[in-house]
Design an enzyme around this catalytic site. Structure first.
Site, PDB file in Angstrom:
ATOM      1  N   LYS A 155       0.853  -1.206   0.000  1.00  0.00           N
ATOM      2  CA  LYS A 155       0.000   0.000   0.000  1.00  0.00           C
ATOM      3  C   LYS A 155       0.877   1.240   0.000  1.00  0.00           C
ATOM      4  O   LYS A 155       1.842   1.288  -0.739  1.00  0.00           O
ATOM      5  CB  LYS A 155      -0.977  -0.035   1.178  1.00  0.00           C
ATOM      6  N   ASP A 191      -6.654  -8.509   9.231  1.00  0.00           N
ATOM      7  CA  ASP A 191      -8.085  -8.199   9.235  1.00  0.00           C
ATOM      8  C   ASP A 191      -8.958  -9.439   8.998  1.00  0.00           C
ATOM      9  O   ASP A 191     -10.074  -9.534   9.504  1.00  0.00           O
ATOM     10  CB  ASP A 191      -8.404  -7.107   8.202  1.00  0.00           C
TER      11      ASP A 191
END
Ligand code: ADP
Length: 447
Positions: A155, A191
């Site tokens: 990212k 996550d």
């Protein structure tokens, strides 16, 4: 004529439509890659041990923290539990400036620690011992529940000196430098794991966690005796959550038989070629690009927008985001065309009736393939898990907002499950926040 054009287009994208036989073949490959991964043989599936050996047992009480880094937002979460269930939640978002995301890791982790203290002090909890679960959504290798070594940043983050270091240790050291709270970092997770644990508070049959957001990944409850990679001492665990890391499924070439020229171009336009093969077929970061590549090729091959000059904007990689695919799919569901026209107008295209149908068809084909691929893997997991009923906890904006994925997935999973086992898909919101606090509660109980 229009029928001839339509036929040509169907032929052009035919390889995107996977047959039942191909679906079975993918399923076989997935199962084989999972088994190799779990037996520590070369595989595109890492099958990471999360060292989370059980879910909540209903005895967890008190206050638990989560720090969520790597999703769209950076947040600190406080969860109050009674009888293993959340009764209160406080969340605060913090900003991470771009200057902190690159360079040395020390200022970044100091900022994380500062945010934790700011939050804890604002809650008046500086003197309370608080277990914390750290959601660190980057590729890491876990050596135990509270040791996660960063493999590589992704990212918008790139702090090279943190690579190969334990993210928990970096966070603990930063918290110690401040010394103004009694926060104890007990667990590191991603996550997907958080989503499974969060889902288990909504439905006790939850045994799979699934993310369909920017990226895609899944985890599931595996029988402990099947898991070879286990670095810590075992304590008679019966189960453990395995993080499949399926975004990389096929990076070793095992899925090449479904790769189309559209996928090759999507890959070539991505930041890291020949990686995250599976994610590039299904996830939010790429689905819009798959559609754009197909539309651009059809345009260049003079099968689409023939009455209009080519749109430079549509020919530019990254310009068609996945939320637009959802809006066009909504038109297909409604039998309308207003969203499609509006989106094409933004690309400077004035379509005729046929163009509209073709654009909608392409969005359907790409979305449908994503739904089928995800379902193939989920069906294999449901068959693998030794339970009467399996609930899959899902989170992520792609799943939440795409109007047709869920329906297709239910249909395909039923078709592909050979066990005939009952399953359910539930939406588990915010696994990366709440789920991490729940994992710290499990870790605290097991200490
Ligand atoms: P993250 O996965 O980054 O933690 P999200 O679950 O919110 O966060 O996923 C964000 C991604 O979801 C975006 O990158 C985009 O690709 C996709 N997305 C956002 N809105 C929609 C939508 N309406 N339909 C389909 N996909 C969407």
């Amino acid at each position: 004529s229009d029928d001839v054009r339509r036929q040509k287009i169907e032929n052009r994208v035919a390889k995107m439509r996977l047959s039942a036989a191909t679906a079975r073949k993918i399923q076989d490959v997935f199962i084989s890659e999972m088994n190799k991964g779990i037996h520590q043989q070369p595989s595109s599936l890492q099958m990471e041990n999360t060292y989370i050996p059980e879910l909540l047992d209903g005895t967890e009480e008190g206050l638990y923290l989560a720090l969520d880094l790597g999703g769209t937002n950076f947040r600190v979460v406080l969860l109050e539990l009674a009888h293993g269930a959340p009764i209160r939640e406080e969340v605060k978002r913090y900003y991470i400036g771009s200057e902190l995301r690159v360079g040395s890791a020390i200022p970044l982790f100091d900022h994380l620690a500062e945010s934790v203290s700011d939050f804890v002090i604002s809650q008046g909890l500086q003197d309370v011992e608080l277990p914390l679960g750290f959601t660190f959504s980057f590729p890491m290798i876990q050596h135990s529940l509270d040791v996660g070594v960063l493999v590589t940043w992704t990212k918008t983050f790139n702090c090279p000196d943190a690579v190969n270091k334990d993210a928990v240790r970096l966070l603990r050291e930063a918290l110690d430098r401040r010394g103004d709270t009694k926060v104890k970092v007990l667990a590191v997770l991603n996550d997907t794991t958080g989503t499974l644990v969060q889902g288990s508070t909504l439905d006790h049959n939850t045994a799979v966690g699934l993310i369909l957001g920017t990226g895609s990944n899944a985890c599931y409850l595996e029988r402990a005796d099947r898991v070879e990679h286990w670095e810590t001492e075992r304590h008679g665990e019966r189960e453990v959550i395995i993080d499949i890391e399926w975004g990389a499924f096929g990076d070793n070439g095992v899925l090449d038989f479904i790769k189309t020229d559209f996928d090759r171009e999507n890959d070539a336009n991505s930041l890291i070629v020949n990686s995250f093969t599976f994610e590039k077929y299904i996830a939010g970061k790429y689905l819009g690009e798959v559609v754009r590549v197909i539309l651009a090729k059809l345009t260049k091959e003079r099968l689409l927008f023939v009455g209009d000059s080519t749109s430079d904007s549509l020919l530019t990689p990254g310009n068609l985001t996945t939320d637009l695919v959802s809006h066009i799919e909504q038109d297909s569901l409604d039998g309308g065309d207003s969203n499609t026209k509006e989106i094409l107008a933004k690309f400077g295209i004035i379509p005729d009736e046929d163009d509209i149908r073709i654009v909608q068809y392409v969005c359907e084909v790409a979305s449908n393939r994503a739904a089928l691929l995800v379902s193939i893997c989920l069906a294999s997991l449901i068959d693998r898990i030794d339970k009467e009923q399996v609930t899959i906890a899902v989170d992520g904006s792609l799943y939440k907002h795409h109007p047709r994925l869920e329906g297709w997935m239910k249909q395909y999973i039923s078709l592909l499950c050979t066990s005939g086992r009952k399953f359910k898909l539930i939406h588990a919101e915010d696994g990366s926040g709440k789920g991490a606090a729940l994992v710290s509660a499990i870790a605290h109980r097991l200490k």
